[in-house]
Design a protein around this motif. Sequence first.
Motif, mmCIF file in Angstrom:
data_model
loop_
_atom_site.group_PDB
_atom_site.id
_atom_site.type_symbol
_atom_site.label_atom_id
_atom_site.label_comp_id
_atom_site.label_asym_id
_atom_site.label_seq_id
_atom_site.Cartn_x
_atom_site.Cartn_y
_atom_site.Cartn_z
ATOM 1 N N ARG A 80 -11.972 -38.302 -20.646
ATOM 2 C CA ARG A 80 -11.068 -39.211 -20.573
ATOM 3 C C ARG A 80 -10.284 -39.192 -18.977
ATOM 4 N NH1 ARG A 80 -8.257 -34.795 -24.896
ATOM 5 N NH2 ARG A 80 -9.036 -35.625 -26.700
ATOM 6 N N GLU A 81 -10.675 -37.982 -18.361
ATOM 7 C CA GLU A 81 -10.198 -38.205 -16.887
ATOM 8 C C GLU A 81 -10.923 -39.225 -16.045
ATOM 9 O OE1 GLU A 81 -8.711 -34.584 -18.751
ATOM 10 O OE2 GLU A 81 -10.605 -35.152 -18.690
ATOM 11 N N LEU A 82 -12.338 -39.173 -16.356
ATOM 12 C CA LEU A 82 -13.076 -40.280 -15.636
ATOM 13 C C LEU A 82 -12.857 -41.626 -16.140
ATOM 14 C CD1 LEU A 82 -15.278 -40.196 -13.720
ATOM 15 C CD2 LEU A 82 -17.014 -40.082 -15.318
ATOM 16 N N ALA A 83 -12.495 -41.753 -17.241
ATOM 17 C CA ALA A 83 -12.011 -43.090 -17.776
ATOM 18 C C ALA A 83 -10.736 -43.571 -17.000
ATOM 19 C CB ALA A 83 -11.694 -43.004 -19.348
ATOM 20 N N VAL A 84 -10.035 -42.694 -16.902
ATOM 21 C CA VAL A 84 -8.592 -42.961 -16.166
ATOM 22 C C VAL A 84 -9.140 -43.393 -14.493
ATOM 23 C CG1 VAL A 84 -6.389 -42.157 -15.338
ATOM 24 C CG2 VAL A 84 -7.120 -41.900 -17.799
ATOM 25 N N GLN A 85 -9.937 -42.340 -14.169
ATOM 26 C CA GLN A 85 -10.241 -42.487 -12.656
ATOM 27 C C GLN A 85 -10.815 -43.735 -12.348
ATOM 28 O OE1 GLN A 85 -9.485 -40.393 -10.039
ATOM 29 N NE2 GLN A 85 -10.514 -41.973 -8.731
ATOM 30 N N VAL A 86 -12.065 -44.219 -13.304
ATOM 31 C CA VAL A 86 -12.924 -45.388 -12.917
ATOM 32 C C VAL A 86 -11.766 -46.637 -13.165
ATOM 33 C CG1 VAL A 86 -14.631 -46.748 -14.091
ATOM 34 C CG2 VAL A 86 -14.775 -44.320 -13.615
ATOM 35 N N ARG A 87 -10.923 -46.579 -14.128
ATOM 36 C CA ARG A 87 -10.204 -47.775 -14.361
ATOM 37 C C ARG A 87 -9.098 -47.894 -12.904
ATOM 38 N NH1 ARG A 87 -4.462 -48.233 -15.743
ATOM 39 N NH2 ARG A 87 -4.007 -50.361 -16.604
ATOM 40 N N GLN A 88 -8.928 -46.873 -12.519
ATOM 41 C CA GLN A 88 -7.666 -46.954 -11.294
ATOM 42 C C GLN A 88 -8.449 -47.523 -10.137
ATOM 43 O OE1 GLN A 88 -6.546 -42.856 -10.972
ATOM 44 N NE2 GLN A 88 -4.681 -43.242 -12.090
ATOM 45 N N GLU A 89 -9.513 -47.187 -10.172
ATOM 46 C CA GLU A 89 -10.630 -47.595 -8.931
ATOM 47 C C GLU A 89 -10.969 -49.034 -8.881
ATOM 48 O OE1 GLU A 89 -14.195 -45.684 -6.168
ATOM 49 O OE2 GLU A 89 -13.263 -44.582 -7.779
ATOM 50 N N HIS A 110 -5.013 -40.714 -26.371
ATOM 51 C CA HIS A 110 -4.141 -41.790 -26.038
ATOM 52 C C HIS A 110 -3.939 -42.642 -27.140
ATOM 53 C CE1 HIS A 110 -3.803 -46.073 -24.192
ATOM 54 N NE2 HIS A 110 -2.883 -45.414 -23.377
ATOM 55 N N ALA A 111 -2.691 -43.168 -27.307
ATOM 56 C CA ALA A 111 -2.346 -43.912 -28.772
ATOM 57 C C ALA A 111 -2.936 -44.893 -29.003
ATOM 58 C CB ALA A 111 -0.989 -44.310 -28.558
ATOM 59 N N PHE A 112 -3.703 -44.756 -30.368
ATOM 60 C CA PHE A 112 -4.732 -45.829 -30.714
ATOM 61 C C PHE A 112 -3.917 -46.994 -31.061
ATOM 62 C CE2 PHE A 112 -7.258 -48.289 -33.880
ATOM 63 C CZ PHE A 112 -8.166 -47.969 -33.482
ATOM 64 N N GLU A 276 -4.129 -29.767 -24.387
ATOM 65 C CA GLU A 276 -3.664 -31.040 -24.865
ATOM 66 C C GLU A 276 -3.588 -32.126 -23.584
ATOM 67 O OE1 GLU A 276 -3.335 -31.907 -27.946
ATOM 68 O OE2 GLU A 276 -3.624 -29.939 -28.531
ATOM 69 N N GLN A 277 -4.121 -33.452 -24.228
ATOM 70 C CA GLN A 277 -4.280 -34.404 -23.133
ATOM 71 C C GLN A 277 -2.867 -34.887 -22.457
ATOM 72 O OE1 GLN A 277 -7.059 -35.769 -22.192
ATOM 73 N NE2 GLN A 277 -6.283 -36.951 -20.677
ATOM 74 N N PRO A 278 -1.812 -34.739 -22.845
ATOM 75 C CA PRO A 278 -0.688 -35.047 -22.123
ATOM 76 C C PRO A 278 -0.452 -34.154 -20.899
ATOM 77 C CG PRO A 278 -0.081 -35.454 -24.467
ATOM 78 C CD PRO A 278 -1.581 -34.995 -24.259
ATOM 79 N N ASP A 279 -0.750 -32.957 -21.430
ATOM 80 C CA ASP A 279 -0.640 -31.573 -20.429
ATOM 81 C C ASP A 279 -1.801 -31.790 -19.263
ATOM 82 O OD1 ASP A 279 1.453 -30.461 -21.779
ATOM 83 O OD2 ASP A 279 0.008 -29.232 -23.034
ATOM 84 N N MET A 284 -2.815 -33.285 -13.580
ATOM 85 C CA MET A 284 -3.198 -34.148 -12.487
ATOM 86 C C MET A 284 -2.373 -34.970 -11.964
ATOM 87 S SD MET A 284 -6.594 -33.749 -12.557
ATOM 88 C CE MET A 284 -6.912 -35.499 -11.573
ATOM 89 N N THR A 285 -1.409 -35.417 -12.483
ATOM 90 C CA THR A 285 -0.293 -36.079 -11.512
ATOM 91 C C THR A 285 0.461 -35.283 -10.627
ATOM 92 O OG1 THR A 285 0.220 -37.533 -13.603
ATOM 93 C CG2 THR A 285 1.853 -37.437 -12.104
ATOM 94 N N LEU A 286 0.673 -34.013 -11.044
ATOM 95 C CA LEU A 286 1.082 -33.107 -10.118
ATOM 96 C C LEU A 286 0.334 -32.816 -9.072
ATOM 97 C CD1 LEU A 286 2.893 -30.680 -12.818
ATOM 98 C CD2 LEU A 286 4.265 -32.353 -11.353
ATOM 99 N N PHE A 287 -0.958 -32.760 -9.029
ATOM 100 C CA PHE A 287 -1.900 -32.469 -8.195
ATOM 101 C C PHE A 287 -1.806 -33.635 -7.064
ATOM 102 C CE2 PHE A 287 -6.010 -32.072 -6.435
ATOM 103 C CZ PHE A 287 -6.093 -30.845 -5.831
#
Length: 460
Positions: A80-89, A110-112, A276-279, A284-287
């Motif tokens: 999941r983290e890499l999916a978000v990262q690649v999309r952002q890039e 993520h909500a289906f 959990e994914q939201p956590d 990651m956001t806080l970092f």
Amino acid sequence: MTTFKNLNLKPALVQGLQELKYTTPTPIQADAIPLLLQGHDVVGQAETGSGKTAAYGLPLLNKVDPEQQQVQALVIVPTRELAVQVRQELKLFAKLITPNLKISAFYGGHAFSQERASLAHPPQVLVGTPGRLTDHLNRRTLELTNTALIVLDEADKLLEMGFQEELDQILGALPRKKQTVLFSATMPDEVKELIANSLKNPTFVKASANAIPDKVRLVGVKVDHNERQPVVTSLLKSIPYAGTVVFCNTRAEADKLAAHLQAQGLAAKPLHGGMEQPDRDKTMTLFRNKTTAILVATDLAARGLDIAALTTIVHYELPDDAAAYLHRSGRTGRAGKSGMVYTLASSRDEQQLRDWEQVRMDEWLSAKNIKETDAKPPVKSAPAFATIHISGGRKDKISPRDIVGALIAEAGLKADQIGKIEVQDRQSFVAVPEEQVTAIVTKLSSCKIKGRKYKVNLVA
């Protein structure tokens, strides 16, 4: 010398790269981009830090038609983290092409229903994890018959995580005539078999064998196994530790060490697959916001850690093999920046490191000499920023500009006092001065953003 200007990319892409201060392609980019633009299937062997996302992402964006509302390019990633990262890039690279280009990320946690609704106007580029993509295929909510380009990113990890059946199903849903790209850090037999079954006469490109950039300094710290916890605490307190990831091998160890560091007054949080994914997203956001200075992470959770805030790596525990060590260490020193990698090593670990021929060590320290040897001033335990959460996002037509405007007009902040802003589908996060956070939350809670009131609260 090769530059992005002479790689035959669209002028808008080159202009965007110039604005991002990208002028000279990495070796993997210089080799792969021309081949992909010519339509070849390509296999790339590349470690973290080699620039592989741009190596396949720039040709991908060069080819998609913004006027065609169909999934034209599909990128499959293991986490999941890499999916978000690649999309952002990809969104960063594409920002000057056209406002009509839609790039989406589909992943578990993520909500289906939101993903299904977004497919009423399909993205031109879709980044997804295998489980969520096959979920859409099984429910007949995703159409891939017009997909002309497929990228298998981190193929070794995709297979290691047991996604062979899902990959077979996804590949079977794609048209026979397509361009296929595969990137992998290693080439075990399973990856070679996937290449043989999925790519047509591919051209192979390979990044430099040295996965750790020259500007990254590697320091070994000799320590008894039972003394690692107090030693890593002393180490962190003796260096500028903002932007540090400490790697552990298990979820339990990550939780235990994060709790210990918090008790020592360090701004640390765990990050692992048991959360959990939201956590995980919040951490990651806080970092990225620099509210959390230290992540205590496992290898799996760190797959998407390709962010500018990361400056220092600490190997609290040695991984099983050299490839994993290089992958962890390569998370710092990106785009020509310097970085530090510390490795806590018992006598047995020290021998293992010496046996890994592709791993270099620039310096060895004794644990008892850390403070005397590394005299850099410590960063204060409390971060300068705190992060607030706003219960509205892109779907509510909120933009970073709207949030900045509210903070300036309602909370009295200056633009240079506002930290990183992340606007997601239904929520937003923004870093603000820690000493003013209570007043800022109160003021934003009572005002309107884009004509509506939203819940605002401090993210702990």
